[in-house]
Motif scaffolding. Structure first.
Motif, mmCIF file in Angstrom:
data_model
loop_
_atom_site.group_PDB
_atom_site.id
_atom_site.type_symbol
_atom_site.label_atom_id
_atom_site.label_comp_id
_atom_site.label_asym_id
_atom_site.label_seq_id
_atom_site.Cartn_x
_atom_site.Cartn_y
_atom_site.Cartn_z
ATOM 1 N N HIS A 1 43.128 48.575 37.478
ATOM 2 C CA HIS A 1 42.429 48.241 38.720
ATOM 3 C C HIS A 1 41.987 49.487 39.482
ATOM 4 O O HIS A 1 40.932 49.493 40.114
ATOM 5 C CB HIS A 1 43.308 47.346 39.585
ATOM 6 C CG HIS A 1 43.646 46.042 38.919
ATOM 7 N ND1 HIS A 1 44.875 45.787 38.379
ATOM 8 C CD2 HIS A 1 42.882 44.949 38.674
ATOM 9 C CE1 HIS A 1 44.867 44.582 37.848
ATOM 10 N NE2 HIS A 1 43.670 44.055 38.004
ATOM 11 N N ALA B 1 41.984 39.973 39.759
ATOM 12 C CA ALA B 1 41.367 38.659 39.655
ATOM 13 C C ALA B 1 42.455 37.613 39.431
ATOM 14 O O ALA B 1 43.412 37.852 38.694
ATOM 15 C CB ALA B 1 40.366 38.643 38.506
ATOM 16 N N TRP C 1 45.418 34.999 46.737
ATOM 17 C CA TRP C 1 44.261 34.242 47.211
ATOM 18 C C TRP C 1 44.673 32.989 47.980
ATOM 19 O O TRP C 1 43.911 32.490 48.817
ATOM 20 C CB TRP C 1 43.357 33.868 46.039
ATOM 21 C CG TRP C 1 44.062 33.215 44.879
ATOM 22 C CD1 TRP C 1 44.608 33.844 43.793
ATOM 23 C CD2 TRP C 1 44.301 31.818 44.694
ATOM 24 N NE1 TRP C 1 45.176 32.921 42.937
ATOM 25 C CE2 TRP C 1 44.991 31.666 43.461
ATOM 26 C CE3 TRP C 1 43.992 30.671 45.428
ATOM 27 C CZ2 TRP C 1 45.381 30.424 42.965
ATOM 28 C CZ3 TRP C 1 44.374 29.424 44.939
ATOM 29 C CH2 TRP C 1 45.063 29.312 43.724
ATOM 30 N N VAL D 1 36.130 37.461 49.964
ATOM 31 C CA VAL D 1 35.811 38.138 48.711
ATOM 32 C C VAL D 1 34.312 38.420 48.696
ATOM 33 O O VAL D 1 33.499 37.514 48.929
ATOM 34 C CB VAL D 1 36.204 37.269 47.503
ATOM 35 C CG1 VAL D 1 35.735 37.921 46.200
ATOM 36 C CG2 VAL D 1 37.708 37.043 47.471
ATOM 37 N N ARG E 1 32.970 41.202 42.670
ATOM 38 C CA ARG E 1 33.857 41.133 41.508
ATOM 39 C C ARG E 1 33.587 42.352 40.639
ATOM 40 O O ARG E 1 32.422 42.735 40.432
ATOM 41 C CB ARG E 1 33.624 39.852 40.709
ATOM 42 C CG ARG E 1 34.616 39.678 39.563
ATOM 43 C CD ARG E 1 34.367 38.419 38.751
ATOM 44 N NE ARG E 1 35.352 38.292 37.694
ATOM 45 C CZ ARG E 1 36.439 37.545 37.757
ATOM 46 N NH1 ARG E 1 36.680 36.832 38.844
ATOM 47 N NH2 ARG E 1 37.291 37.492 36.756
ATOM 48 N N GLY F 1 39.890 42.253 35.335
ATOM 49 C CA GLY F 1 38.957 41.964 36.418
ATOM 50 C C GLY F 1 39.615 42.210 37.756
ATOM 51 O O GLY F 1 40.842 42.212 37.881
ATOM 52 N N LEU G 1 38.850 41.723 42.285
ATOM 53 C CA LEU G 1 38.025 41.209 43.369
ATOM 54 C C LEU G 1 38.111 42.163 44.553
ATOM 55 O O LEU G 1 39.166 42.738 44.821
ATOM 56 C CB LEU G 1 38.479 39.811 43.789
ATOM 57 C CG LEU G 1 38.390 38.712 42.724
ATOM 58 C CD1 LEU G 1 38.865 37.380 43.297
ATOM 59 C CD2 LEU G 1 36.979 38.581 42.177
ATOM 60 N N GLU H 1 35.717 28.662 40.655
ATOM 61 C CA GLU H 1 34.545 29.528 40.722
ATOM 62 C C GLU H 1 33.341 28.627 40.462
ATOM 63 O O GLU H 1 33.240 28.012 39.401
ATOM 64 C CB GLU H 1 34.622 30.636 39.670
ATOM 65 C CG GLU H 1 33.416 31.575 39.707
ATOM 66 C CD GLU H 1 33.407 32.556 38.549
ATOM 67 O OE1 GLU H 1 33.614 33.758 38.770
ATOM 68 O OE2 GLU H 1 33.173 32.095 37.407
ATOM 69 N N TYR I 1 30.340 36.371 45.137
ATOM 70 C CA TYR I 1 30.004 37.656 44.528
ATOM 71 C C TYR I 1 28.892 37.467 43.517
ATOM 72 O O TYR I 1 28.579 36.339 43.094
ATOM 73 C CB TYR I 1 31.222 38.302 43.856
ATOM 74 C CG TYR I 1 32.088 37.343 43.070
ATOM 75 C CD1 TYR I 1 31.711 36.883 41.818
ATOM 76 C CD2 TYR I 1 33.296 36.902 43.610
ATOM 77 C CE1 TYR I 1 32.499 36.006 41.108
ATOM 78 C CE2 TYR I 1 34.095 36.031 42.895
ATOM 79 C CZ TYR I 1 33.702 35.586 41.643
ATOM 80 O OH TYR I 1 34.500 34.718 40.955
#
Length: 281
Positions: free
Chosen positions: A110, A149, A161, A171, A174, A186, A188, A246, A272
């Protein structure tokens, strides 16, 4: 005596090409200085007010447009890296910018994603928990928080989240924007601003269903309301089932489809840009 013979044809061609490259470098530098001057005027504009310089959707739209017209031997990934650095250099003109990153381990990736997106000169501080990264942002120590993510099946107490203070925090991006290997982690980007649409967006919608709710029922309810869900993540708690969908498009609070959902708690966590394909292998 010095050699006064004319250069060989190959040497002359190389010298001419180098002169052409020098002229192109000067032209690109001129354009970069002109772009920075426009950004500086925007930063001082009264119309802009005190809003953040972060415009993730605008940046994604620019990159999408450039990649659509791109041709030649220069890799698409290089175009993204070059313009990401331009974006961040111009963001710095408009004020300080930094990122708080939650990295669960040295191999999480990350921090690397944050560096690639926000550039090597952007101050980045790593935090041991998502809550600490979010607190650094809300406390004014960082402009954004970069968090992993969401993954399916994680306990409710670990799902950052599920506790996001939306709509105050949203958010907005991404990572990575350019689709990479399937194993690439991934992340966010969360910011204290609303996301801005880029034209090809995906939104995050959280709903709270009853405890033990079946995935198929939640998916059917979303589809019945008109939402095209590209993924559905569940986090189960003793008293409820939290679902993070999503969905295609840029979802706004006034969207009438939200009222068609059978759950009282439905929260838009942000949006995003949909990722774009990377270079062909």
């Amino acid at each position: 005596m010095p050699d006064s013979s004319p250069p060989a044809p190959a040497e002359a061609e190389i010298a001419a090409l180098r002169a052409e490259i020098d002229a192109l470098d000067d032209a690109m530098h001129d354009l970069l200085m002109r772009r920075a001057a426009v950004v500086a005027r925007m930063a001082g504009s009264r119309a802009k007010g005190n809003t953040t310089p972060l415009r993730a959707g605008r940046e994604a739209a620019v990159l999408r447009r450039l990649l659509a017209r791109h041709a030649g031997p220069l890799a698409r990934a290089r175009i993204v890296r070059i313009w990401r650095e331009i974006f961040m250099a111009n963001t710095a003109i408009q004020g300080g910018f930094s990122a708080a990153v939650f990295a669960p381990g040295p191999q999480s990736g990350h921090t690397r994603l944050a560096r690639e997106h926000f550039g090597p000169l952007t101050p980045i501080r790593v935090h041991p928990t998502p809550a600490r990264a979010l607190a650094a942002m809300t406390g004014g120590e960082a402009s954004v928080a970069v968090l992993p993510a969401p993954v399916d099946g994680e306990p409710a107490e670990d799902a950052w989240w599920a506790r996001l203070d939306a709509p105050r925090l949203q958010v907005v991006a991404r990572l990575p924007f350019l689709a990479g290997p399937a194993a690439d982690p991934g992340a966010l980007v969360v910011a204290p601003v609303a996301p801005d649409p880029c034209g090809e967006d995906r939104s995050l919608l959280m709903v709270e269903a009853e405890a033990g709710a079946q995935r198929s029922r939640i998916a059917q309810a979303l589809a019945g309301a008109g939402f095209a869900a590209t993924s559905l993540i569940l986090s189960r708690a003793p008293a409820a089932t939290l679902a993070l969908a999503e969905v295609e498009g840029f979802l706004r609070a006034e969207d009438p489809r939200l009222a068609s959902l059978p759950w009282a708690r439905r929260i838009i966590l942000g949006a995003y840009a949909a990722p774009v394909p990377g270079d062909a292998p």
